[in-house]
Design a protein around this motif. Structure first.
Motif, short mmCIF file in Angstrom:
data_model
loop_
_atom_site.label_atom_id
_atom_site.label_comp_id
_atom_site.label_asym_id
_atom_site.label_seq_id
_atom_site.Cartn_x
_atom_site.Cartn_y
_atom_site.Cartn_z
N ARG A 1 0.73 7.39 -12.38
CA ARG A 1 -0.50 7.36 -11.42
C ARG A 1 -0.47 5.96 -10.31
N LEU A 2 -1.30 5.64 -9.83
CA LEU A 2 -1.43 4.69 -8.93
C LEU A 2 -2.64 3.89 -8.78
N ASP A 3 -2.65 2.37 -9.10
CA ASP A 3 -3.82 1.85 -8.94
C ASP A 3 -3.98 1.07 -7.94
N LEU A 4 -3.01 0.48 -7.27
CA LEU A 4 -2.64 -0.53 -6.30
C LEU A 4 -1.76 -0.10 -5.23
N LEU A 5 -1.97 -0.26 -3.97
CA LEU A 5 -0.89 -0.43 -2.78
C LEU A 5 -1.11 -1.70 -2.21
N PHE A 6 -0.32 -2.56 -2.29
CA PHE A 6 -0.26 -3.78 -1.33
C PHE A 6 0.78 -3.42 -0.19
N ASN A 7 0.06 -3.13 0.94
CA ASN A 7 0.86 -2.71 2.30
C ASN A 7 1.25 -3.77 2.82
N ASN A 8 2.34 -4.26 2.62
CA ASN A 8 2.88 -5.62 3.21
C ASN A 8 3.90 -5.64 4.03
N ALA A 9 4.63 -4.63 3.90
CA ALA A 9 5.82 -4.48 4.90
C ALA A 9 5.80 -4.72 6.43
N GLY A 10 6.36 -5.57 7.03
CA GLY A 10 6.27 -6.01 8.43
C GLY A 10 7.32 -6.79 9.03
N THR A 11 7.21 -7.00 10.23
CA THR A 11 8.29 -7.56 10.87
C THR A 11 7.65 -8.30 12.24
N GLN B 1 -5.86 11.65 -8.79
CA GLN B 1 -5.47 11.32 -10.09
C GLN B 1 -6.67 11.41 -10.74
N ASP B 2 -6.60 11.22 -12.35
CA ASP B 2 -7.49 11.28 -13.12
C ASP B 2 -7.37 9.95 -14.20
N PRO B 3 -8.03 8.78 -14.28
CA PRO B 3 -9.30 8.99 -13.33
C PRO B 3 -9.23 8.63 -11.92
N GLN B 4 -10.17 8.98 -11.18
CA GLN B 4 -9.88 8.99 -9.75
C GLN B 4 -10.16 7.31 -9.02
N GLY B 5 -9.55 7.20 -8.21
CA GLY B 5 -9.67 5.87 -7.48
C GLY B 5 -8.46 4.95 -7.72
N GLY B 6 -8.57 4.10 -6.97
CA GLY B 6 -7.42 2.82 -6.76
C GLY B 6 -8.00 1.73 -5.65
N ARG B 7 -7.01 1.02 -5.48
CA ARG B 7 -7.29 -0.10 -4.26
C ARG B 7 -5.99 -0.30 -3.34
N ILE B 8 -6.31 -0.29 -2.34
CA ILE B 8 -5.58 -0.42 -0.93
C ILE B 8 -5.53 -1.93 -0.48
N ILE B 9 -4.54 -2.96 -0.21
CA ILE B 9 -4.68 -4.05 0.12
C ILE B 9 -3.82 -4.28 1.31
N ASN B 10 -4.38 -4.32 2.48
CA ASN B 10 -3.45 -4.52 3.67
C ASN B 10 -3.05 -6.02 4.24
N SER C 1 -12.03 1.63 4.04
CA SER C 1 -13.06 1.19 3.25
C SER C 1 -14.19 2.30 3.26
N LEU C 2 -14.38 2.67 4.49
CA LEU C 2 -15.56 3.68 4.70
C LEU C 2 -15.11 5.06 3.98
N ASP C 3 -14.09 5.42 4.38
CA ASP C 3 -13.55 6.90 4.05
C ASP C 3 -13.33 7.25 2.43
N GLY C 4 -12.97 5.76 1.85
CA GLY C 4 -12.54 5.93 0.35
C GLY C 4 -13.92 6.03 -0.43
N ARG C 5 -14.90 5.63 0.03
CA ARG C 5 -16.08 5.24 -0.81
C ARG C 5 -16.36 6.47 -1.76
N PRO C 6 -16.38 7.90 -1.31
CA PRO C 6 -16.77 9.08 -2.16
C PRO C 6 -15.80 9.27 -3.45
#
Length: 265
Positions: A94-104, A145-154, A185-190
Motif C-alpha cells: 500500500r502507500l500512505d505518503l508521497l513526498f513529491n520532492n524531486a526537482g532541479t 487501496q483498503d483502507p482508502q486514502g493517504g497523503r501527498i506532500i509537495n 486537496s480539493l479533488d482528494g476529499r471524497p
C-alpha cells in the motif's frame, strides 16, 4: 492512518539533500520507504545510512515489511513513474505518503532572454511534470487501496512565493506546484486523500551550497546567505505526514531565520 500499522512512503529525489534527510527521518521513526531517484548509487548510499536508524530488527511488529527499497526512476518519464509505484506496491502492499520532492534549479545566473528552451523544458519536466505524474499515480493507488486514502506532500520552495533573480523556470514551476497542491486537496476529499505543501528556504544541501559564499540579490549585489540544517525540514515533513487524515497542514514555510526573504532582507 492506523498508528499500529507500519506506514509506507515514497520519497522522490531521495539520493541527496532534502529527499535524503526526509527519507532518513521517516526510516528512523519506523516508516517503510521507497527511495526514488535518477542515480542508483546515491539511493544505495541513503539506504546504507538508514541501516543504523531502523527500529530493532527488520520487522518489529510483524504487521508489514519494513525498511527501504531503492528504485531508480526519472520522475519526468511516465514509464519510470509507473514502475516506481508498482515496485512499492509489490514490496509493501500500500502507500500512505508521497513526498513529491524531486526537482532541479536549472542553469543558474542565466538572463531570462538567454535561457535556452531545452533548459526550460528540463526544469518544467522534472519539477512540474514529475510532480504531476507521481501525484497522479499516488492518487490512483490511494483511492483504490483498503483502507482508502493517504497523503501527498509537495516540495514547493519559497520560490512559490518570491523569485530569485534569473530563476524564471524554477519559479514558474514552484508557483504551479501551489496550484497543483490546492487542486489535489480539493479533488482528494471524497477519497480521504490529503495534500499539503512545504515551502523551504535555504536548507543546507548541494543545491544551496553556493549561497553560503555568495548569491545574487535583487539589487544586483552578490551576498552570502544563511542556511539551516536539512534535518529541521525533515522533522517538519514528518509532522505533516503523521497527522491523522482528518487534519492537514495545507502550507508550511520553513526557512533559515535570517535569510533575505521577509521584508527587505
Amino acid at each position: 492512518m492506523d498508528a499500529m500499522r507500519t506506514k509506507i512512503a515514497i520519497v522522490t529525489g531521495a539520493g541527496s539533500g532534502i529527499g535524503r534527510a526526509v527519507a532518513l527521518e521517516l526510516l528512523r521513526t519506523g516508516w517503510s520507504v521507497a527511495l526514488a531517484g535518477r542515480r542508483a548509487e546515491r539511493l544505495e548510499e541513503t539506504a546504507t545510512l538508514a541501516e543504523a536508524t531502523l527500529p530493532e530488527g527488520p520487522n518489529p511488529n510483524k504487521a508489514a515489511p519494513t525498511g527501504s527499497v531503492c528504485v531508480r526512476a526519472d520522475v519526468s518519464q511516465p514509464d519510470d513513474v509507473t514502475a516506481l509505484f508498482a515496485a512499492t506496491q509489490d514490496r509493501f502492499g500500500r502507500l500512505d505518503l508521497l513526498f513529491n520532492n524531486a526537482g532541479t534549479f536549472g542553469p543558474g545566473g542565466v538572463p531570462f532572454e538567454d535561457l535556452p528552451y531545452e533548459a526550460w523544458r528540463h526544469v518544467v519536466g522534472t519539477n512540474l511534470d514529475g510532480a504531476f505524474l507521481c501525484a497522479q499515480a499516488a492518487y490512483r493507488q490511494m483511492k483504490e487501496q483498503d483502507p482508502q486514502g493517504g497523503r501527498i506532500i509537495n516540495n514547493g520552495s519559497i520560490s512559490a512565493h518570491t523569485p530569485r533573480p534569473r530563476s524564471a523556470a524554477y519559479t514558474a514551476t514552484k508557483h504551479a506546484l501551489t496550484g497543483l497542491t490546492k487542486s489535489l486537496s480539493l479533488d482528494g476529499r471524497p477519497y480521504r486523500i490529503a495534500c499539503g505543501q512545504i515551502d523551504i528556504g535555504n536548507a543546507a544541501t548541494d543545491m544551496t551550497e553556493r549561497m553560503q559564499t555568495g548569491a545574487l540579490q535583487a539589487n544586483g549585489e552578490v551576498a552570502p546567505e544563511p542556511v539551516m540544517d536539512a534535518a529541521d525540514v525533515a522533522r517538519t515533513v514528518r509532522h505533516m505526514a503523521e497527522l491523522p487524515l482528518e487534519a492537514n497542514v495545507q502550507f508550511a514555510t520553513v526557512l533559515a531565520t535570517t535569510m533575505p526573504f521577509v521584508g527587505r532582507g
